[in-house]
Design a protein around this motif. Structure first.
Motif, short mmCIF file in Angstrom:
data_model
loop_
_atom_site.label_atom_id
_atom_site.label_comp_id
_atom_site.label_asym_id
_atom_site.label_seq_id
_atom_site.Cartn_x
_atom_site.Cartn_y
_atom_site.Cartn_z
N PRO A 11 0.83 -1.21 -0.09
CA PRO A 11 0.12 0.02 0.06
C PRO A 11 0.85 1.25 -0.05
O PRO A 11 0.28 2.44 -0.58
N GLU A 12 2.11 1.13 0.55
CA GLU A 12 2.98 2.22 0.59
C GLU A 12 3.22 2.95 -1.04
O GLU A 12 3.96 4.05 -0.99
N LEU A 13 3.22 2.01 -1.79
CA LEU A 13 3.14 2.61 -3.35
C LEU A 13 1.92 3.41 -3.84
O LEU A 13 2.51 4.00 -4.85
N PHE A 14 1.21 3.61 -2.97
CA PHE A 14 0.13 4.55 -3.48
C PHE A 14 0.16 5.68 -2.69
O PHE A 14 0.13 5.81 -1.40
N PRO A 15 -0.42 6.91 -3.02
CA PRO A 15 -0.68 7.45 -4.50
C PRO A 15 0.56 7.38 -5.06
O PRO A 15 0.48 7.56 -6.55
#
Ligand code: SAH
Length: 230
Positions: A11-15
């Motif tokens: 999830p850390e790749l978003f946004p």
């Protein structure tokens, strides 16, 4: 407003880069909503495992259908579910446009060897590829697809006229662009563009677009010729 659910184990790749520039402003101004879901939160066992070895053997790991199914059930209300996958149909501008007209999109980002086939069947999931090469994960592909979709949302691009002339509109690549200075290192901007004659400029641009498409993308040029006939 478009609501995007992204299912990922990173999830850390978003946004990510969607948080900058035009898409970043669109996110801030709530022109779309990004709901990032950590698939691991839907794991059952104490190790929070989301994957297992492939049935039938072979290298790598496969994402479990039960964990993914749970993540889908808990987060998606309606609309298309897309699995980013090299086996999918290639993403095109026409597809991007169709996606930009949806109200909810749910995107599954695969990792490892991919996801269990039964989830794809059970949820009637559409597979979309961003090209004939293999990435380490679906997150990168999802970000690229979303970038293309978000820029088509109402009010995201300042000058929406720029969309109509772009590459792939009408199955043509874009004509060459120039700006000042009029002369640079001995190269001069084509005279017609300085003429102020709108019709001649439009004709010139159209001819250039046809020539570039014919030379670089014979596949696209064929579609262009066919669509012109009808
Ligand atoms: N074993 C799979 C590749 C897995 S790559 C195969 O041969 O088809 C790991 C993940 O990256 C995939 O589950 C998918 O979500 C993503 N991915 C890799 N390449 C992609 C591409 N070209 N387009 C979209 N997603 C891709």
């Amino acid at each position: 407003m478009l609501k995007v659910n992204v299912l990922t184990i990173f999830p850390e790749l978003f946004p990510g880069f969607l948080g900058s520039s035009l898409t970043g402003r669109a996110l801030e101004e709530k022109k779309f909503e990004l709901n990032t879901i950590n698939i691991r939160d839907y794991a059952f066992d104490k190790h929070k495992s989301v994957d297992d070895t492939p049935c039938g053997g072979g290298a790598g790991m496969v994402m479990r259908p039960d964990v993914l199914g749970n993540a889908l059930k808990a987060n998606r209300t309606s609309g298309r579910i897309i699995y980013m996958s090299p086996r999918g149909k290639s993403l095109t501008q026409a597809k991007v446009k169709a996606l930009s007209e949806e109200t909810e999109l749910t995107i599954i980002c695969g990792r490892f060897e991919g996801i269990d086939e039964r989830v794809i069947e059970a949820y009637d999931i559409e597979e979309i590829s961003i090209g004939d090469y293999i990435l380490t994960g679906g997150e990168q592909a999802a970000l690229i697809m979303l970038d293309a979709v978000i820029r088509l949302l109402p009010g995201v691009l300042g000058n929406s006229a720029s969309i109509e002339d772009e590459s792939f509109e009408n199955n043509l690549l874009e004509y060459p662009q120039y700006t000042r200075p009029i002369e640079w290192e001995g190269r001069v901007v084509p005279e017609v563009l300085l003429s102020g004659h709108h019709q001649k400029i439009a004709q010139w641009r159209h001819k250039e677009a046809e020539a570039i498409t014919k030379e670089r993308r014979p596949d696209l040029y064929k579609i262009y010729l066919e669509s012109k006939k009808s």
